[in-house]
Design a protein around this motif. Structure first.
Motif, mmCIF file in Angstrom:
data_model
loop_
_atom_site.group_PDB
_atom_site.id
_atom_site.type_symbol
_atom_site.label_atom_id
_atom_site.label_comp_id
_atom_site.label_asym_id
_atom_site.label_seq_id
_atom_site.Cartn_x
_atom_site.Cartn_y
_atom_site.Cartn_z
ATOM 1 N N ILE A 7 36.099 -12.194 3.794
ATOM 2 C CA ILE A 7 36.817 -11.866 5.027
ATOM 3 C C ILE A 7 37.866 -10.796 4.727
ATOM 4 O O ILE A 7 38.048 -9.839 5.479
ATOM 5 N N VAL A 8 38.553 -10.975 3.592
ATOM 6 C CA VAL A 8 39.576 -10.005 3.195
ATOM 7 C C VAL A 8 38.934 -8.627 3.071
ATOM 8 O O VAL A 8 39.476 -7.628 3.556
ATOM 9 N N GLU A 62 53.293 -11.896 9.485
ATOM 10 C CA GLU A 62 52.867 -12.886 8.501
ATOM 11 C C GLU A 62 52.440 -14.148 9.251
ATOM 12 O O GLU A 62 53.074 -14.547 10.217
ATOM 13 N N GLY A 63 51.337 -14.742 8.858
ATOM 14 C CA GLY A 63 50.840 -15.922 9.561
ATOM 15 C C GLY A 63 50.192 -15.556 10.889
ATOM 16 O O GLY A 63 49.919 -16.421 11.706
ATOM 17 N N ARG A 64 50.009 -14.270 11.120
ATOM 18 C CA ARG A 64 49.257 -13.696 12.254
ATOM 19 C C ARG A 64 49.957 -13.752 13.601
ATOM 20 O O ARG A 64 49.835 -12.841 14.397
ATOM 21 N N LEU A 82 39.871 -19.864 16.954
ATOM 22 C CA LEU A 82 39.253 -18.945 15.996
ATOM 23 C C LEU A 82 39.529 -19.393 14.554
ATOM 24 O O LEU A 82 40.506 -20.091 14.294
ATOM 25 N N SER A 83 38.685 -18.936 13.638
ATOM 26 C CA SER A 83 38.940 -19.203 12.222
ATOM 27 C C SER A 83 40.093 -18.314 11.751
ATOM 28 O O SER A 83 40.480 -17.367 12.446
ATOM 29 N N LEU A 95 35.166 -10.710 17.769
ATOM 30 C CA LEU A 95 36.176 -10.930 18.810
ATOM 31 C C LEU A 95 35.546 -10.781 20.180
ATOM 32 O O LEU A 95 35.930 -11.449 21.134
ATOM 33 N N LYS A 96 34.565 -9.895 20.290
ATOM 34 C CA LYS A 96 33.907 -9.706 21.575
ATOM 35 C C LYS A 96 33.117 -10.955 21.955
ATOM 36 O O LYS A 96 33.180 -11.413 23.092
ATOM 37 N N GLU A 97 32.398 -11.494 20.938
ATOM 38 C CA GLU A 97 31.618 -12.705 21.200
ATOM 39 C C GLU A 97 32.503 -13.835 21.725
ATOM 40 O O GLU A 97 32.073 -14.663 22.498
#
Lengths: 234, 307
Positions: A169-170, A84-86, A135-136, A124-126
């Motif tokens: 995004i989801v 949770e929260g990454r 990151l966003s 992610l590669k970019e």
């Protein structure tokens, strides 16, 4: 075959009983959702499986009793959590984050795995040399998912992957989950967004104040009038 | 120019030592958010152990350089073990205690080690036997000797090595991940206790070498030498931004140079009112100045401590 089998799981923080003795299981290859309102005990259940919360009851993974297993050994058994929260390592680069996911591995396959993740998430590669903290939110969620996949898990646990993200995004993240599931991964999805979770899943458990109050196939739960009223706003 | 170049060389030499010791503080702080005040004592123990071995071998007829190297080779593993035991015995049981508790414990450990050293090696200054044939080189009006060159080279090598370890290897990646979020790093399979032990062991190995370098530079060792040195190195770490490796290196060298310049010019600047014995004051004033304008240190990230 039951991949994860949970009996009478209780989670208690001091005097508070967050989870009050629940039973559930996941068969290999299944996608199962655990839905419920905020504070129902969903995250506590996941934290207990990951040995991060004080708990009692029996946990079996792949037939093995998890009682004596430490949190840092779970990944070696094949359990990966998208927290949770990454929980990304924000000062480390995107690629370093992904390589941390493969910490338990030491072979040439890490490179092909990395390429696979980059194919799933070209963004992610970019940004692979950028600090992950730049990151966003959506990209961070992709990173957390990619990092979990790098460990080559048998069971993927996801804690609120849709939280705080824009619908587009989801959708992108859930599309990837669909792909991963199609490859045969067992997924346990904890979500407040019941509609989203049940659409992806085969079965679901509904949790309310520390108890599992309902379980059924996902399509049946989506049709259940009580669920429609309580969680789907219909 | 007069003494400028000479002071710069002296500052660079003592600064290199501060930097190596500061790295020990910053490594541990980065992972545990703990100021390991006992770190200066490990430097002292490194010097003492090395000198004891050197003392035993002085009359053995072996070449001087070999004896010194053997002293260092014994001091490094001893200090690594001491560092490991300090963490295991004193700090680990307090892992989940409020942060003031381990801090006070660290001061306690420092006092215990200092007194232990006093009991073993006595209160007298122990001198470094003249085993090495020191060469002197002149650069315009300044001189530099072979020991100083050795110190600068070895420090640079160690800093480069540590930088590589932390930023370019798998172990370093795991160390940084644990520093940022130990719980999630654990889910990736990292045993936080192993990483923490390793951090103490690496810091202590650096401290052992630093102890040897101090003794070679000043030709003496004393049971309480770790206190001031530790305090200076801690200052250096804070100056550069504690928790940041490059900050510790930069802060150490900067502090060494500032101090040495202070010692060289303070008398002239104040018309003889303050002499070179005020050099410590000069160093700490710099720290206060930096902390007023940039509390996170020169290379530290703004925003301060993570919760």
């Amino acid at each position: 075959m039951k991949l994860l089998d949970v009996h009478n799981l209780k989670v208690h923080y001091g005097g508070v009983n967050a989870v009050k003795g629940i039973d559930f299981h996941l068969n290999a290859g299944e996608i199962v959702a655990l839905v419920g309102a905020n504070g129902a005990g969903k995250s506590s259940t996941l934290r207990a499986i990951c040995k991060l919360a004080p708990h009692s009851g029996k946990l079996f993974f792949d037939g093995k009793d998890l009682a004596a297993v430490k949190s840092h050994d779970l990944v070696r058994l094949g359990i990966a959590l998208v927290p949770e929260g990454r929980g990304i390592f924000s000062d480390s680069s995107v690629e370093e984050n992904l390589l941390m996911g493969a910490y338990i591995h030491n072979d040439a396959k890490i490179k092909t795995d990395l390429e696979k993740i980059y194919t799933l998430f070209p963004r992610l590669k970019e940004r692979n040399q950028q600090a992950a903290g730049t990151l966003s939110g959506g990209e961070q969620q992709m990173l957390a998912l990619g990092r979990a996949l790098m460990s080559r898990p048998k069971l993927l646990l996801l804690d609120e992957p849709s939280m705080g993200l824009a619908p587009l995004i989801v959708k992108a993240i859930f599309d990837v989950l669909k792909q991963i599931a199609a490859d045969g991964m067992t997924i346990f999805l904890v979500e407040q967004n019941a509609g989203l979770a049940l659409e992806l899943s085969m079965r679901g458990y509904v949790m309310e104040s520390g108890n599992i109050v309902l379980t059924d196939s996902a399509p049946a739960l989506l049709q259940n009038p009580q669920i429609r009223a309580a969680y789907l706003g219909q | 120019m007069d003494i400028f170049l000479q002071q710069l060389i002296n500052g660079l030499v003592s600064g290199s030592i501060y930097a190596i010791v500061a790295l020990g503080y910053t490594l541990v702080y980065g992972i545990l958010r703990l100021i390991n005040f006992a770190h200066g004592e490990i430097v002292m123990l490194g010097a003492m152990i090395a000198l004891s071995v050197i003392g035993l071998l002085t009359d053995s007829g072996l070449p001087g350089l070999l004896i010194v190297s053997l002293g260092l080779l014994c001091a490094i593993p001893c200090c690594m073990l001491i560092g490991y035991l300090i963490e295991r015995i004193a700090y680990r049981p307090l892992r989940h205690a409020p942060s003031l508790t381990p801090l006070i414990t660290a001061i306690g450990v420092s006092i215990v080690l200092q007194n232990l050293a006093m009991m073993i090696w006595g209160k007298e200054f122990i001198s470094f036997p003249p085993l090495i044939d020191v060469q002197y080189f002149s650069i315009s009006e300044a001189t530099i000797n072979s020991v100083q060159i050795f110190i600068v080279i070895v420090s640079t090598l160690m800093m480069t090595g540590l930088n590589y370890l932390v930023n370019k290897t798998k172990l370093g990646n795991a160390m940084r991940a644990t520093a940022q979020n130990a719980e999630v790093a654990g889910l990736m399979g990292v045993n936080a206790n192993t990483i923490i032990s390793l951090t103490f062991v690496i810091g202590s190995a650096l401290a052992a070498v630093a102890g040897m370098m101090v003794t070679m530079n000043y030709n003496v060792a004393h049971y309480d030498m770790g206190f001031m040195l530790g305090l200076k190195a801690f200052t250096a770490a804070v100056l550069g931004g504690i928790g940041n490796l490059r900050g510790a290196m930069f802060g150490g060298i900067l502090l060494g140079i500032i101090e040495s310049m202070g010692a060289g010019y303070l008398g002239t600047l104040t018309n003889g009112m303050f002499g070179s014995n005020y050099q410590d004051v000069f160093a700490f004033f710099t720290l206060i100045g930096v902390l007023i304008f940039k509390p996170s240190g020169l290379l530290g990230k703004a925003g301060g401590e993570r919760p």
